[in-house]
Every structure is written in C-alpha cells, then in structure tokens.
Enzyme design. Structure first.
Site, short mmCIF file in Angstrom:
data_model
loop_
_atom_site.label_atom_id
_atom_site.label_comp_id
_atom_site.label_asym_id
_atom_site.label_seq_id
_atom_site.Cartn_x
_atom_site.Cartn_y
_atom_site.Cartn_z
N HIS A 1 -38.44 30.42 132.49
CA HIS A 1 -39.35 31.54 132.71
C HIS A 1 -39.61 32.35 131.45
O HIS A 1 -40.62 33.05 131.34
CB HIS A 1 -38.87 32.44 133.87
CG HIS A 1 -37.68 33.29 133.57
ND1 HIS A 1 -36.44 33.04 134.13
CD2 HIS A 1 -37.52 34.39 132.80
CE1 HIS A 1 -35.58 33.97 133.72
NE2 HIS A 1 -36.21 34.79 132.91
N ASP B 1 -35.76 26.29 136.61
CA ASP B 1 -35.85 27.40 135.66
C ASP B 1 -34.98 27.15 134.43
O ASP B 1 -34.32 28.06 133.91
CB ASP B 1 -35.48 28.73 136.32
CG ASP B 1 -35.98 29.93 135.50
OD1 ASP B 1 -36.77 29.72 134.57
OD2 ASP B 1 -35.57 31.06 135.80
N SER C 1 -31.52 36.63 130.00
CA SER C 1 -31.97 35.36 130.57
C SER C 1 -31.70 34.20 129.62
O SER C 1 -32.03 34.25 128.44
CB SER C 1 -33.47 35.40 130.85
OG SER C 1 -33.75 35.93 132.10
#
Length: 289
Positions: free
Chosen positions: A132, A164, A239
């Site tokens: 992402h 992801d 992330s």
C-alpha cells in the site's frame, strides 16, 4: 472525509472496519463487547463509550499523518520511566534489528507522496515492505534511505496487493544486514516484541510491547487474513517495518492500527505473520529475480 471499509486496505489513511468481529456480528461496537445484543441499553460502559465515539477507524500507517513522539529515558530518579527496567534481550534485539531496517520513500522532491519502512531479508539486498506504500505513491520512483543516511534508488522486484506485500532490491554496495525470520508457528501470545521503523520519518525508531493475540481475522490488502495483534506503539510511517521478538527474529510485518475517531495509536496494531510474508516473498523473488 469519505469513509472506506476494510482494515488495512490501501485507500488510507482512515477506515471503519466491520470485518473485525470474530463472531459474525457487524461492526466494532459489538466486536468490542462480545455476547451483548443491540437493544435494551445493556451494552455496558464499553459499548456506550464506543457508541459515543461514533467511529472506530483503522490506519494503514503510510504517509505523514499524526503519530507518536519518541523520547529517551531521561526521567528523574524515582520516576516511572527510570524505574522500569528494560530487559537486556530487548536492547540486544534492537541493536541487531535497526541496521537492517530502512525508510521507503515513494516519489521525489515536492512530489513525494508516500513513506513507510522496510527491512532486508537476504544477502541479495532484497527488502520487504507493504504494497500500500507503493500504491499510495502512484507507481512513481522508489527510494530507500539506509540507517546511516545513504539513499539508493530501489528496484520493485514484485508486488502482491492481495497480501499487501512488496519486494524491493537495492544495489549490493548498500550492504544491508538481513534480519533473521522467526520459525512459523513459534510466536506466542504474551511474548515481548519490538516494532522497528520510521514513524513520521523518524528513522530507527523502536517501540516495545507484547504479542496481544494471534490469528486475528482482519482484512489486509484485498483479502481477509489472520494477523498478529500487538500493543507495541506503531504509527503512520511504520508500515512495512518488522515486528521482532526478543531474539531479534521477525515475527511479522507491521501493516495496520486501530484508532478511535481518527486519533493516534491506541495500542492495537496488526502485523502480517512471518510465514505468510516468507511464502509471498519467495514467490515474488522466484518470479522477479
């Protein structure tokens, strides 16, 4: 701001997720107070609190949204901060992990539109990160910043939006230290873990917590998965960074956090389990070199 559904889907940064209820009921309120019904005003204080909050949202942690400030232990004698002993094994785990963790920047200059973290997984200089982050950057150039400040353009070896995950590669002279991966099934609820990454661009940030739950059903990417839940503080920019155990082994890839009314970390974070990460990475590297 438009509200999207699904935990961790790359449409960020904030989400309402009806996917978290392990008992099949719809929405966070009933997931947070299992066993209680919709009517009669008998949900208890937790149900009323969540109802009053109106929105429980989830961040995919990319970009430069508000997050946490990391401070060192400079409390005065007798303060809670100075009194809490730091386990020696976590200090060692941090020392081993930080050199292999990088900042991932998508875009360049004023056009930079996404940032996150990543980590080396082998001596071929392959890196794991979240897909992402790349998706948010719109497919523009990817740059990796090393712990010592050096920057390298990164090749995108392959992407797997469904899980992801994405694999990058930097030149050999980057000489990143690969992080060891934990064995599948070895992670235990209650064991201490560290989240390592670059929240708010603060490279080399380490936060500590425990594994709160395993096999938590959440939606990561386009597919429903079972994630590692942790209370280690993770925020936008974490992330793609590793969640490591006290031995310095990666047990998961930090991907999403739960928030109430769009506020910062509330100690509910989710990581893609390492067995899934390794399987996906092996497939991508096998196809892309």
């Amino acid at each position: 701001m438009a509200v999207q559904t699904g935990l961790g889907e790359p449409r960020g940064p904030w989400f309402v997720s009806p996917e978290l209820d392990p008992h099949g009921r719809d929405g966070w309120q009933r997931w947070a107070v299992p066993g209680q019904g919709d009517t009669g005003g008998r949900r208890g204080w937790r149900g009323r609190l969540l109802a009053a909050a109106a929105v429980v949202a989830v961040s995919t942690l990319s970009g430069a949204a508000a997050g946490a400030w990391v401070a060192d232990e400079t409390g005065s004698p007798g303060s809670a901060a100075s009194a809490a002993a730091v386990p020696a094994e976590l200090v060692t785990a941090a020392e081993r992990s930080v050199p292999g963790v990088v900042s991932v920047l998508v875009g360049s200059g004023s056009g930079a539109s996404a940032s996150g973290s990543g980590f080396a997984i082998d001596d071929q200089q392959h890196l794991i990160t979240n897909d992402h982050i790349l998706a948010k950057g719109g497919g523009r150039g990817v740059t990796v910043e090393l712990p010592d400040g050096r920057r390298y353009p990164a090749e995108v070896v392959g992407r797997e939006p469904g899980s992801d995950l994405a694999v990058l590669r930097v030149p050999p002279d980057a000489a990143l230290t690969p992080l060891p991966l934990a064995k599948a099934g070895a992670t235990r609820v209650g064991e201490p873990v560290l989240a390592v990454g670059s929240p708010l661009g603060l490279a080399g940030t380490v936060t500590a917590g425990i594994v709160s739950a395993l096999d938590r059903p959440v939606r990561l990417g386009t597919i429903r998965h079972r994630a590692v839940q942790t209370d280690a503080s993770i925020n936008p920019g974490n992330s793609g960074g590793p969640l490591v155990n006290a031995r310095g082994e990666v047990v998961g890839v930090n991907t999403a956090i739960a928030t109430i009314d769009g506020n910062g970390s509330i100690g509910i974070g989710f990581a893609i389990p390492i067995d899934q990460v390794q399987q996906t990475a092996d497939t991508i590297i096998g196809k892309g070199g």
